[in-house]
Enzyme design. Sequence first.
Site, PDB file in Angstrom:
ATOM      1  N   ASP A 369       0.851  -1.185   0.000  1.00 46.18           N
ATOM      2  CA  ASP A 369       0.000   0.000   0.000  1.00 46.18           C
ATOM      3  C   ASP A 369       0.894   1.245   0.000  1.00 46.18           C
ATOM      4  OD1 ASP A 369      -2.367   1.543   0.228  1.00 46.18           O
ATOM      5  OD2 ASP A 369      -2.069   1.680   2.381  1.00 46.18           O
ATOM      6  N   THR A 371      -0.304   4.882   1.191  1.00 39.93           N
ATOM      7  CA  THR A 371      -0.573   5.797   2.290  1.00 39.93           C
ATOM      8  C   THR A 371      -0.412   5.094   3.627  1.00 39.93           C
ATOM      9  OG1 THR A 371      -2.146   6.940   0.877  1.00 39.93           O
ATOM     10  CG2 THR A 371      -2.255   7.393   3.242  1.00 39.93           C
ATOM     11  N   GLU A 485      -3.695  20.334  -0.816  1.00 41.05           N
ATOM     12  CA  GLU A 485      -4.203  21.700  -0.712  1.00 41.05           C
ATOM     13  C   GLU A 485      -4.003  22.253   0.694  1.00 41.05           C
ATOM     14  OE1 GLU A 485      -8.148  22.094  -2.563  1.00 41.05           O
ATOM     15  OE2 GLU A 485      -6.811  22.493  -4.256  1.00 41.05           O
ATOM     16  N   ARG A 580       5.305  16.693  -6.093  1.00 40.62           N
ATOM     17  CA  ARG A 580       4.042  16.843  -6.810  1.00 40.62           C
ATOM     18  C   ARG A 580       3.977  18.275  -7.333  1.00 40.62           C
ATOM     19  NH1 ARG A 580      -0.360  13.915  -2.817  1.00 40.62           N
ATOM     20  NH2 ARG A 580       0.923  12.116  -2.269  1.00 40.62           N
ATOM     21  N   ARG A 742      -6.210   4.173  -7.702  1.00 41.29           N
ATOM     22  CA  ARG A 742      -7.665   4.049  -7.629  1.00 41.29           C
ATOM     23  C   ARG A 742      -8.060   2.575  -7.599  1.00 41.29           C
ATOM     24  NH1 ARG A 742      -9.634   8.289  -5.269  1.00 41.29           N
ATOM     25  NH2 ARG A 742      -8.842  10.215  -6.167  1.00 41.29           N
ATOM     26  N   ASN A 771      -8.524  -1.275   4.480  1.00 44.72           N
ATOM     27  CA  ASN A 771      -8.703  -1.593   3.060  1.00 44.72           C
ATOM     28  C   ASN A 771      -7.643  -2.551   2.532  1.00 44.72           C
ATOM     29  OD1 ASN A 771      -6.906   0.741   3.455  1.00 44.72           O
ATOM     30  ND2 ASN A 771      -6.731   0.706   1.248  1.00 44.72           N
ATOM     31  N   ASP A 772      -6.621  -2.840   3.336  1.00 43.91           N
ATOM     32  CA  ASP A 772      -5.558  -3.752   2.912  1.00 43.91           C
ATOM     33  C   ASP A 772      -5.743  -5.163   3.464  1.00 43.91           C
ATOM     34  OD1 ASP A 772      -4.198  -1.588   1.666  1.00 43.91           O
ATOM     35  OD2 ASP A 772      -3.430  -0.984   3.617  1.00 43.91           O
TER      36      ASP A 772
END
Length: 1025
Positions: A369, A371, A485, A580, A742, A771-772
């Site tokens: 993963d 993040t 942001e 980035r 995604r 989610n992993d």
Amino acid sequence: MTDNIPLQPVRHKKRHDNKRRDGCCPWSRCCGGGDFRPRTVWLGHPEKREQRYPRNVINNQKYNFFTFLPGVLFNQFKYFFNLYFLLLACSQFVNELRLGALYTYWVPLGFVLIITIVREAVEEMRCFLRDKEVNSQIYSKLSTRGTVKVKSSGIQVGDLIIVEKTFFPDFYHKGSCFLRTDQLDGETDWKLRLPVACTQRLPTAAVSFIHDSFIMPLKEDGDPPVSESLSIENTLWASTVIASGTVVGVVIYTGKELRSVMNTSNPRHKIGLIDLEVNCLTKILFGALVVVSLVMVALQHFAGRWYLQIFRFLLLFSNIVPISLRVNLDMGKMVFSWMIKKDSKIPGTVVRASTIPEQLGRISYLLTDKTGTLTQNEMVFRRLHLGTVAYGMDSMDEVQSHVFSAYTQVFPGFPPPHDLQASRAPGASKVRKTISSRVHEAVKAIALVHNVTPVYESNGVTDQAEAEQHYEDTCRVYQASSPDEVSLVQWTESVGLTLVGRDQSSMQLRTPSGQILNFTILQAFPFTYESKRMGIIVRDESTGEITFYLKGADVVMAGIVQYNDWLEEECGNMAREGLRVLVVAKKSLTVEQYQDFEARYVQAKLSVHDRSLKVATVIESLEMEMELLCLTGVEDQLQADVRPTLEILRNAGIKVWMLTGDKLETATCTAKNAHLVTRNQDIHVFRPVTTRSEAHLELNAFRRKHDCALVISGDSLEVCLKYYEYEFMELACQCPAIVCCRCAPTQKAQIVRLLQERTGKLTCAVGDGGNDVSMIQEADCGVGVEGKEGKQASLAADFSITQFKHLGRLLMVHGRNSYKRSAALSQFVIHRSLCISTMQGHILSFFFSVPHRYSTIYTMFPVFSLVLDKDVKSEVAMLYPELYKDLLKGRPLSFKTFLIWVLISIYQGKRILWLFYPMVRNKLHSVSNSVELNINNFHFFFQGRPLSFKTFLIWVLISIYQGKRILWLFYPMVPELLSLACYIASLVFLHEFIEEIFLIVTSCYLMNLTHVNKWNPPSYSKLTS
């Protein structure tokens, strides 16, 4: 809420899902299984429900109370290795086949089963305690009796739960909030969630109910019914992160119907590859056993009840397949797991699956993963580039001085500088701006073009209302749909221009002098994956100027801004540093220009056909010849030592795939920053595809590239796997690295499964979020990282680490040692048993079994000491990861090495017999001429057997001693001395077997063994010194 408040039902249609959701029992619908029907939920009265729903419990256990023992036994005896010994032990209940006491067969088998059952019971108990801790979390439930405390396992559908520290109160003055779903899908951006509008206008005593995804407020008699549709924007999911505050929510789904639970798969019983290989070798040995038995019967010309003789010989030579092999492997795995947990250089590492530590030594694909695993999910502003000058972290004080000088000249009563006045006039001729004015314009643009909202909280000294009124810096936090942001706004605050307020129609900035700049938000164009840019049109209330600000990726902004000769080059330089990059531009508009745009924009939004295309066309009419202001470079902070760890893994021959739920640009930048993609490698970005023909063309384009990393989105991946699964996996496996963005949790597990099926290689999955979990459970080795996203992945993993950098030592040192030691241990045990069988087959063949426990007692210490074997130091293994690459071919335990050990065993067994054969040669001839054979004919072997086995023991002990590569000087002698002590102690009971010739034979073997195992040294033998 008082006792007389009427509670009406909530009716909500259950969403369909292709994934089958099982209840607590497969034959019942008590847990919501079977057909999905619309549900009626009574607020505060779960007992009035029309159907039963699953309990709100988390269960990660593989077994329950009733299935534990049958499940463990089934998992053990479904493999031939264990089934063989079970049948062997059961055969001793038949009198015609019994060869000795029952305990000689059942005790070793029972010992193996007891160890396995205890180990599984301990792991299940640990899992039960972890689940119990999660299920015992206390929540506040709102009922007619007031607020009561309830455990998580006691929450039911229809309960009104008070969740603390969840919502931003009155955000945007409409009760909205931001939701982060990184635990569910890996996406770290904040998603806007809205409350049901009609509930915000109701009095306190009014209660509404939901009917088929529509909310219906309770009305007085005679009033017309009011309904309001519900959507995903009104939903809060479990295992998500939201901001501070308090919310009252009605429970709609529980237990196995939660999205976080449906994203995971049921835990499976993992079996190590070396166990499967040993199981295969066991079948070969059993085949040899059958052949030997048939040969022995054939030598008797199949006389008498020859079929019974076959079974007897199968039992007689049963030690060809040693049960001690299983005992030693299981005990060795426990030692390997203990050594991993006790390693001080990887503190906090936990082994939750002690049956597969050797799997870590044969990993070919690592799926990780992004993040929280590779990155800290903390964005830091690194660079501001204006074309002719660039500002890094060490020169931000110059930017701050430029901003301060710009605003101190404007607000204390001085007129604006000439270059600022000229630049504000639309259509004015170009003038050469000073560095100070250019920096000011860039900082101002960055402070305005975003969707960040400042929110104020109470800090114990200042309450929320006062903090919001006075813009207290200590009480302010920023929330946005993207952490990028937030980092940009935090940077503008650090240089003097602070965002202090925002709602849907206005924005406030505070200058270094304390002045408040008010801007009206006329239009906002959010970021989309198709446009790859976002814009905003604002009006400065102090001057009335209307300005269109735009920022986005360089690939799209290059055709929007005015011509320049530095944009492409500098964007490439910053991207190579792993930053980035965003391009910021602006365009001044007159009132007439904006009014014309607004009219066309409103008309386009009212279109029925091709609305999106028309709206995009109108916006693009503004995006022409914009003034390029600056480039911004933001870095996602990597975890400690991620780059050297990935380099070690790459040099070890492990291919790393990054699977993330973040957007493509973010994933690509992280891959570059972490050096997952090396500097000399190209990156092929797989274009979005939706049809079979598009996928075919894109695959052909990718096929023509060599040594190229692949970046692909989850949607495109799904299309490719649907139509061209084999072709895509063939190309993907040839890539040095792959980045999948995604990517849904189920897709991660699917990729792991496809790699296992297509390549047959071992996979390792690393993650830190909920989610992993599916990916971790599907992989051959699952590694969970304890991070900011909780411990859900860590608890579901086979191995748990605290930092990603520990993965290098876990694989290079412990994985390598565990595999090599397990391979050597298994081969030495097989070698020992084959030596005995060779001796037994040549001399003690008919109805007489030499008990191999004799050799086990005296050789168990040296053989088992192989679990501490070490060919190189751990520092050398980390310095030369190429040593790990040699293990990927499986050479330490292969058919070739197995055949070599078989030949060595036969040779050594014959050589032992050759030395003591002259002593009993005459008696052997007399026995061979006998017509009636029975156990009494072999009484003379009681003289030869001790001699042969003493010789055998010496041979085995010295072979093991010379074969071991333990780097300590004294330690290798310890197991040898223990074996010698066992032998000396046994002489008290076996003193009549002491023979003088034993010393002569021993001396001969000591001289002959001085050169054993000196052939075929390893290629890295120089590193062992």
